[in-house]
Design an enzyme around this catalytic site. Structure first.
Site, mmCIF file in Angstrom:
data_model
loop_
_atom_site.group_PDB
_atom_site.id
_atom_site.type_symbol
_atom_site.label_atom_id
_atom_site.label_comp_id
_atom_site.label_asym_id
_atom_site.label_seq_id
_atom_site.Cartn_x
_atom_site.Cartn_y
_atom_site.Cartn_z
ATOM 1 N N CYS B 95 42.726 41.855 37.136
ATOM 2 C CA CYS B 95 43.739 40.764 37.211
ATOM 3 C C CYS B 95 44.298 40.548 35.806
ATOM 4 O O CYS B 95 45.580 40.388 35.687
ATOM 5 C CB CYS B 95 43.078 39.531 37.824
ATOM 6 S SG CYS B 95 43.968 38.043 37.870
ATOM 7 N N CYS B 188 36.798 35.489 42.996
ATOM 8 C CA CYS B 188 37.506 34.534 43.346
ATOM 9 C C CYS B 188 38.002 34.537 44.577
ATOM 10 O O CYS B 188 38.137 33.697 45.428
ATOM 11 C CB CYS B 188 38.855 33.919 42.483
ATOM 12 S SG CYS B 188 40.222 35.187 42.440
#
Lengths: 391, 356
Positions: B95, B188
């Site tokens: 990410c 997440c």
């Protein structure tokens, strides 16, 4: 600062603000029986009469609500329930594809939870509903249709619908016709009785009144099941203590804007035309969306090819220029506008759109500020457009 | 601004430093949950609201950027593909590499911004060197070591010289409501924390054998090799106990044969690590330094050589649980915070010397 988002909300008129403050200092629940209550009731009823007078309705047809969304929900759900209960065969709801979410989501809910069959009327490239198509629908499905809702004018691209024509077709088949006119009142001529509609939504904060007060103008013979139950304050169709100062200020705003409408529209439309001309001169490949003739005077709506609308918004915001992508937000995430998509735009064009909307305090200086910032913002947003490519 | 305490304080410090700061919350979930549950998950509408309120208090503009498509393509799909290929990915690292310091940074620069500020716990000072945070327990330099020089040049990490405790205290002093919001954990985009269940949903059930690394004997079956990680001991459910009765560990995963190979703890030990796609900041291509082989993992001294798009590390003491797909990060010990020399993606861990 240049505020070019009057279609989202427009500043309160000084007269409305004064009327609000005066009424808010007085005590009294309009439903109370003593002198203070009677005084509040008198203010509410005078306000109702003032609104009815300028909107072409009878006072008893004006039902005060907590704003446009509530009025739209009441009209669509309430009339659907009443009509379906009277005849279980009537389960169809007809709305235009470019309605505000207050209508679209209300009828979507009816479809998911109440067995309604929702039909969406298509629009042409300018956002207009075709009366011939509607006439055909009424011929084929009139008997089973509970309610029709078509907005008077679109909140994003400003297109004004042929309401009288559509309403006459519905009336001919005995179908109640509702119109969300929150963007139209004070901008274009709106006459409730003259238009032949059965129900009409208007709201305060789009025309110089306070937020949180609006009205559903509902024909006396139109059955409508309540959404809110309680004291039955408004014709037993809407319950809740009336907001006396809000209603008083709302009435002042409606009366003032409707009376001043002609000069307002002339001035603002000229300013809007100037805005469109200057934007197209500065950004030659910008596309001006909507209908040239049937259009709200204060609305200008563009697609800027190669730009993300929300990137443009950010860049203009940083320069103190406030406008809107005109799209629905959830957690601030921009969705491509359903209005532009219904008008035949592709996803990229729908996402590249920006709405500038003028109002009673807009001036040439607002245009100067916009045009000083826009070309640079478009150039930057174009460079930022490449970020969407997955890597 | 995730809606957490770190990014809120980072934004506030960047503003105090005199920068023209704009808050951005990334909407990464396709169907954001309305409320967060415990410490897991992110990008809920509530997180977005928390970030917005922090931006209000700090006094900066705030926007939500929808990067859900990019995130799914570059991080979530990559995560699934890596497991399917028998590797163990680090999605936070991915990410940073593909979203925060690529998609977000590119868009920000195009819009006229100079840098991306994040609440990562790492130091990046005037010397341009990426170093560990003063708070070693919270240090995130491992998941930032993938950033190139160009990415680091446009990154700002204002929290690296503060402990987490200090960051929380500062958030409270600044009146930020997120001061005592729980830290996020886990991955997440797997809100319930069930990674194996998530992978099974994406990859389907794929039964195969669990075999002994030394004898080749079949010890049991599994429902999908992707559910295993090198060094894993729990959840093997082997029917046949080891001869010596000692626990067995996952030694390797072979997607081609859908086999999970297990063996005793010492067979996990490797002394040579090869890795690909190196990011190397050091002038010298051959150095003696420390290496870290997984997030929050131990540090071992090694000789590292970078050549021909490969990084090779000869470890001075053997390491266990070295999984392909994880990053190897090279650090030079330094009193001002260990300095990141470079990193690469592990392709294999091997044993060259004889077992002790």
């Amino acid at each position: 600062m240049a505020y070019l988002d009057h279609a989202a909300t427009t500043p309160m008129l000084p007269a409305a603000l004064d009327a609000y403050a005066t009424a808010a200092r007085a005590i009294g629940n309009p439903s109370s029986l003593h002198a203070a209550g009677r005084s509040a009731r008198r203010m509410v009823e005078e306000s109702r009469e003032r609104i009815a007078a300028v909107i072409g309705a009878r006072p008893s047809e004006v039902i005060f609500t907590g704003g446009g969304t509530e009025a739209d929900n009441l009209a669509t759900k309430g009339v659907f329930w009443a009509r379906r209960d009277a005849d279980p065969g009537r389960r169809r709801v007809v709305v235009s594809a470019v309605e505000h979410h207050a209508v679209l989501d209300a009828v979507g809910w009816l479809g998911r939870h109440e067995g309604a069959e929702v039909t969406y009327l298509p629009v042409d490239g300018t956002g207009r509903v075709d009366p011939a198509g509607f006439a055909e629908l009424v011929r084929a499905h009139g008997d089973e249709t509970a309610v029709v809702s078509v907005q008077w004018a679109n909140n994003e691209v400003g297109t004004v619908q042929p309401i009288a024509e559509l309403a006459a077709l519905a009336a001919g088949a005995g179908i109640p016709f509702h119109t969300d006119a929150v963007q139209a009142v004070g901008q274009v001529p709106v006459d409730f009785a003259g238009s032949g509609v059965a129900a009409l939504t208007l709201t305060g904060h789009k025309l110089g009144g306070p937020v949180g007060v609006g009205a559903l103008v509902l024909g006396r013979d139109v059955a409508c099941t309540p959404l809110l139950h309680g004291g039955g304050q408004e014709r037993d169709v809407r319950s809740g203590t009336l907001d006396t100062p809000g209603v008083v200020a709302f009435a002042v705003a409606v009366e003032t804007t409707v009376r001043a409408r002609e000069q307002y529209a002339e001035r603002v439309a000229a300013l809007r035309d100037e805005l469109v001309r200057r934007v197209l001169a500065a950004v030659p490949d910008a596309i001006h969306n909507g209908d040239a003739e049937h259009r709200l005077p204060g609305n200008a709506h563009f697609s800027f090819p190669g730009c993300e609308g929300d990137a443009l918004l950010l860049l203009l915001d940083a320069k103190g220029i406030y406008c809107s992508t005109g799209s629905a937000c959830s957690a601030g995430v921009a969705q491509p506008s359903h209005v532009l998509l219904a008008m035949g735009a592709d996803d990229a064009r729908a996402r590249s759109s920006l709405r500038f909307s003028l109002g009673h305090d807009s001036t040439e200086a607002d245009l100067d500020a916009l045009l000083a910032a826009l070309p640079g913002a478009v150039e930057r947003a174009r460079r930022a457009g490449a970020w969407k490519t997955p890597r | 601004m995730s809606g957490g305490v770190d990014s809120a304080v980072a934004a506030a410090r960047a503003k105090d430093a005199g920068h023209d700061v704009t808050g951005v919350h990334l909407a990464l979930a396709r169907n954001p949950q309305t409320y967060r549950t415990g410490a897991r998950g992110c990008c809920t509408l509530e997180d977005s609201r928390d970030a917005r309120r922090a931006a209000d208090v700090i006094g900066i503009p705030f926007y939500v950027w929808d990067m859900a498509d990019e995130f799914h393509a570059s991080v979530v799909d990559d995560f699934v593909d890596e497991y399917a290929a028998g590797r163990t990915p680090n999605p936070c690292l991915r990410c940073n590499e593909k979203i925060k310091f690529a998609a977000v940074l590119d868009r920000a620069v195009a819009l006229g911004f100079d840098a991306v500020v994040t609440g990562h716990h790492a130091r990046l000072g005037a010397d341009g060197l990426l170093r560990r945070s003063v708070d070693l327990a919270k240090d995130q330099s491992y998941v930032l070591a993938v950033l190139t020089r160009a990415q680091l040049d446009r990154a700002v990490f204002p929290l690296g010289d503060s402990t987490k405790e200090r960051v929380r205290a500062e958030a409270a002093e600044r009146g930020l409501a997120v001061a005592d919001k729980p830290d996020s954990h886990d991955i997440c985009f797997i809100a319930d924390g069930d990674t194996r269940g998530f992978l099974e949903g994406r990859l389907g059930s794929a039964p195969g054998d669990i075999v002994d690394g030394r004898t080749g004997a079949r010890l049991g079956t599994h429902n999908g090799a992707y559910g295993y990680t090198i060094g894993q001991r729990k959840g093997l459910n082997l029917r046949v106990p080891a001869e010596d009765g000692r626990p067995r560990y996952v030694l390797s995963i072979t997607p081609v044969t859908n086999t999970v190979t297990v063996g005793p703890r010492e067979d996990l030990e490797v002394d040579t690590v090869t890795a690909t796609r190196p990011i190397w900041h050091e002038a010298s291509a051959s150095v003696r330094c420390d290496v870290q082989l997984r997030a929050h993992g131990e540090v071992v001294p090694a000789s590292v050589t970078v050549a021909a798009g490969e990084l090779t590390a000869r470890l001075e003491t053997p390491a266990r649980g070295v999984a392909a797909g994880q990053a190897i990060v090279a650090y030079r010990p330094d009193p001002g915070g260990d300095i990141v020399l470079g990193s690469a993606t592990i392709t294999a861990g091997t044993r060259e010397s004889a077992h002790a």
